[in-house]
Design a protein around this motif. Structure first.
Motif, PDB file in Angstrom:
ATOM      1  N   ASP A 280     -27.552  -4.447  -8.109  1.00  0.00           N
ATOM      2  CA  ASP A 280     -26.813  -3.752  -9.532  1.00  0.00           C
ATOM      3  C   ASP A 280     -27.717  -2.611 -10.087  1.00  0.00           C
ATOM      4  N   LEU A 281     -29.011  -2.902 -10.052  1.00  0.00           N
ATOM      5  CA  LEU A 281     -29.871  -1.811 -10.468  1.00  0.00           C
ATOM      6  C   LEU A 281     -29.891  -0.530  -9.513  1.00  0.00           C
ATOM      7  N   ILE A 282     -29.947  -0.672  -8.314  1.00  0.00           N
ATOM      8  CA  ILE A 282     -30.066   0.199  -7.364  1.00  0.00           C
ATOM      9  C   ILE A 282     -28.845   1.241  -7.823  1.00  0.00           C
ATOM     10  N   ALA A 283     -27.660   0.190  -7.641  1.00  0.00           N
ATOM     11  CA  ALA A 283     -26.177   0.953  -7.908  1.00  0.00           C
ATOM     12  C   ALA A 283     -26.324   1.877  -8.999  1.00  0.00           C
ATOM     13  N   HIS A 284     -27.007   1.523  -9.953  1.00  0.00           N
ATOM     14  CA  HIS A 284     -27.044   2.326 -11.399  1.00  0.00           C
ATOM     15  C   HIS A 284     -28.202   3.093 -11.368  1.00  0.00           C
ATOM     16  N   HIS A 285     -28.808   3.500 -10.185  1.00  0.00           N
ATOM     17  CA  HIS A 285     -29.699   4.689 -10.147  1.00  0.00           C
ATOM     18  C   HIS A 285     -31.174   4.270 -10.450  1.00  0.00           C
ATOM     19  N   PHE A 286     -31.499   3.261 -10.454  1.00  0.00           N
ATOM     20  CA  PHE A 286     -32.792   2.636 -10.666  1.00  0.00           C
ATOM     21  C   PHE A 286     -33.632   2.824  -9.391  1.00  0.00           C
ATOM     22  N   ASN A 287     -34.895   3.308  -9.369  1.00  0.00           N
ATOM     23  CA  ASN A 287     -35.682   3.310  -8.155  1.00  0.00           C
ATOM     24  C   ASN A 287     -35.871   1.893  -7.468  1.00  0.00           C
ATOM     25  N   PRO A 288     -35.388   1.581  -6.284  1.00  0.00           N
ATOM     26  CA  PRO A 288     -35.402   0.309  -5.743  1.00  0.00           C
ATOM     27  C   PRO A 288     -36.864  -0.271  -5.910  1.00  0.00           C
ATOM     28  N   ASP A 289     -38.099   0.441  -5.629  1.00  0.00           N
ATOM     29  CA  ASP A 289     -39.407  -0.270  -5.690  1.00  0.00           C
ATOM     30  C   ASP A 289     -39.664  -0.670  -6.989  1.00  0.00           C
ATOM     31  N   SER A 290     -39.128   0.330  -7.889  1.00  0.00           N
ATOM     32  CA  SER A 290     -39.545  -0.324  -9.403  1.00  0.00           C
ATOM     33  C   SER A 290     -38.439  -1.364  -9.843  1.00  0.00           C
ATOM     34  N   ALA A 291     -37.283  -1.297  -9.243  1.00  0.00           N
ATOM     35  CA  ALA A 291     -36.484  -2.269  -9.740  1.00  0.00           C
ATOM     36  C   ALA A 291     -36.952  -3.765  -9.437  1.00  0.00           C
ATOM     37  N   VAL A 292     -37.435  -3.929  -7.966  1.00  0.00           N
ATOM     38  CA  VAL A 292     -37.711  -5.103  -7.509  1.00  0.00           C
ATOM     39  C   VAL A 292     -38.984  -5.361  -8.057  1.00  0.00           C
ATOM     40  N   ASP A 293     -39.934  -4.464  -8.697  1.00  0.00           N
ATOM     41  CA  ASP A 293     -41.220  -4.802  -9.025  1.00  0.00           C
ATOM     42  C   ASP A 293     -40.861  -5.652 -10.456  1.00  0.00           C
TER      43      ASP A 293
ATOM     44  N   LEU B 228     -38.228  -7.379 -11.250  1.00  0.00           N
ATOM     45  CA  LEU B 228     -37.613  -8.715 -10.919  1.00  0.00           C
ATOM     46  C   LEU B 228     -38.772  -9.715 -10.367  1.00  0.00           C
ATOM     47  N   VAL B 229     -39.793  -9.297  -9.602  1.00  0.00           N
ATOM     48  CA  VAL B 229     -40.619 -10.015  -9.127  1.00  0.00           C
ATOM     49  C   VAL B 229     -41.675 -10.525 -10.546  1.00  0.00           C
ATOM     50  N   GLU B 230     -42.069  -9.481 -11.304  1.00  0.00           N
ATOM     51  CA  GLU B 230     -42.723  -9.927 -12.303  1.00  0.00           C
ATOM     52  C   GLU B 230     -41.800 -10.863 -13.477  1.00  0.00           C
ATOM     53  N   ALA B 231     -40.582 -10.589 -13.494  1.00  0.00           N
ATOM     54  CA  ALA B 231     -39.857 -11.454 -14.227  1.00  0.00           C
ATOM     55  C   ALA B 231     -39.940 -12.823 -13.537  1.00  0.00           C
ATOM     56  N   HIS B 232     -39.569 -13.280 -12.392  1.00  0.00           N
ATOM     57  CA  HIS B 232     -39.995 -14.236 -11.364  1.00  0.00           C
ATOM     58  C   HIS B 232     -41.430 -14.881 -11.701  1.00  0.00           C
ATOM     59  N   ASN B 233     -42.102 -14.193 -11.785  1.00  0.00           N
ATOM     60  CA  ASN B 233     -43.409 -14.798 -11.982  1.00  0.00           C
ATOM     61  C   ASN B 233     -43.703 -15.392 -13.405  1.00  0.00           C
ATOM     62  N   LYS B 234     -42.869 -14.657 -14.228  1.00  0.00           N
ATOM     63  CA  LYS B 234     -43.065 -15.201 -15.698  1.00  0.00           C
ATOM     64  C   LYS B 234     -42.199 -16.363 -16.079  1.00  0.00           C
TER      65      LYS B 234
ATOM     66  N   ALA C 284     -41.560  -5.158 -21.226  1.00  0.00           N
ATOM     67  CA  ALA C 284     -42.337  -5.424 -22.072  1.00  0.00           C
ATOM     68  C   ALA C 284     -41.746  -6.943 -23.204  1.00  0.00           C
ATOM     69  N   MET C 285     -40.381  -7.024 -22.803  1.00  0.00           N
ATOM     70  CA  MET C 285     -39.830  -8.005 -23.390  1.00  0.00           C
ATOM     71  C   MET C 285     -40.138  -9.389 -22.781  1.00  0.00           C
ATOM     72  N   LEU C 286     -40.435  -9.223 -21.203  1.00  0.00           N
ATOM     73  CA  LEU C 286     -40.452 -10.465 -20.488  1.00  0.00           C
ATOM     74  C   LEU C 286     -41.430 -11.573 -20.918  1.00  0.00           C
ATOM     75  N   PRO C 287     -41.247 -12.740 -20.872  1.00  0.00           N
ATOM     76  CA  PRO C 287     -39.946 -13.670 -20.365  1.00  0.00           C
ATOM     77  C   PRO C 287     -38.804 -13.658 -21.417  1.00  0.00           C
ATOM     78  N   ASN C 288     -38.928 -12.961 -22.412  1.00  0.00           N
ATOM     79  CA  ASN C 288     -37.765 -13.184 -23.539  1.00  0.00           C
ATOM     80  C   ASN C 288     -36.765 -12.159 -23.459  1.00  0.00           C
ATOM     81  N   VAL C 289     -36.213 -12.065 -22.224  1.00  0.00           N
ATOM     82  CA  VAL C 289     -34.658 -11.315 -22.280  1.00  0.00           C
ATOM     83  C   VAL C 289     -34.060 -11.965 -22.617  1.00  0.00           C
ATOM     84  N   PRO C 290     -33.007 -11.495 -23.457  1.00  0.00           N
ATOM     85  CA  PRO C 290     -31.861 -12.366 -23.993  1.00  0.00           C
ATOM     86  C   PRO C 290     -30.806 -12.218 -22.573  1.00  0.00           C
ATOM     87  N   PRO C 291     -29.860 -13.474 -23.069  1.00  0.00           N
ATOM     88  CA  PRO C 291     -28.986 -13.494 -22.268  1.00  0.00           C
ATOM     89  C   PRO C 291     -27.944 -12.356 -22.041  1.00  0.00           C
ATOM     90  N   ALA C 292     -27.253 -12.179 -20.858  1.00  0.00           N
ATOM     91  CA  ALA C 292     -26.485 -11.020 -20.657  1.00  0.00           C
ATOM     92  C   ALA C 292     -25.441 -10.877 -21.638  1.00  0.00           C
TER      93      ALA C 292
END
Length: 221
Positions: free
Chosen positions: A146-159, A161-167, A202-210
């Motif tokens: 979804d992030l790539i489809a909305h023109h986010f840089n793939p490497d930055s997007a996965v970074d 998500l990895v940080e979110a997972h680690n938190k 900066a919000m991690l891990p307190n990202v609100p539900p979609a």
């Protein structure tokens, strides 16, 4: 040789080898009468190859039925199903490498193949699968697609998500991360994808539900 070229070569070799009659008819029960006659033999052969390689066949069957329902010409229909086989084979290799010595779950293969079909680069897919190989990869892969489809840089997007997972964010919560980033970007004001990713990080891990993001916006927006 790249993985893409290797899988293409293997498919060409497999299609050149006559298949047993039982394998050739695999999948025909559900497809008979629902596929253009000109496409049926080739599609049956492709599905038989998937069966012989222990790949999940349901995505190929669904792709065939969807294409037939849309009246896709036979040659394009066969090409689309063949691409699906290549993606499943590539997905199987990725998952097998992430789970050495263990059975390869069909659900993992299907999720990875879907991400490849959406254009997620193989290195990005591999990174997310190996991040937590025993967890279902579908949500993380869907989020990065979804992030790539909305023109986010793939490497930055996965970074992100990895940080979110680690938190501590897992499963569907990773989709919340993607929604928050996209929503922040879409609110305008000249914001860039990099700024949106930084805002959510900066919000991690307190990202609100979609649902909350869609209704009220992200904090600070």
């Amino acid at each position: 040789m790249t993985l893409r070229r290797a899988t293409a070569l293997a498919l060409a070799m497999a299609l050149a080898v006559p298949l047993p009659l039982g394998a050739q008819t695999t999948g025909s029960t559900r497809l008979v009468g629902r596929v253009p006659p000109a496409a049926q033999p080739a599609i049956d052969s492709i599905i038989a190859i998937a069966v012989a390689e222990s790949l999940p066949t349901e995505p190929l069957i669904q792709k065939t039925l969807e294409g037939s329902a849309k009246n896709v010409p036979p040659d394009r229909l066969v090409s689309g199903v063949r691409r699906g086989l290549l993606q499943l084979r590539a997905a199987h290799l990725i998952v097998a490498e992430a789970l050495p010595g263990q059975p390869v779950p069909d659900a993992h293969v299907v999720a990875v193949a879907a991400a490849l079909a959406r254009g997620v680069p193989e290195p990005i897919v591999t990174r997310l699968v190996t991040l937590a190989p025993t967890e279902a990869p579908g949500p993380a892969l869907h989020a990065v697609a979804d992030l790539i489809a909305h023109h986010f840089n793939p490497d930055s997007a996965v970074d992100l998500l990895v940080e979110a997972h680690n938190k501590g964010l897992r499963g569907m919560r990773l989709l919340d991360v993607a929604v928050a980033a996209d929503h922040y970007l879409q609110r305008g004001g000249g914001r860039t994808p990099a700024e949106a990713l930084a805002h959510v990080r900066a919000m991690l891990p307190n990202v609100p539900p979609a649902e909350a993001v869609t209704r009220h916006g992200t904090n600070g927006s």
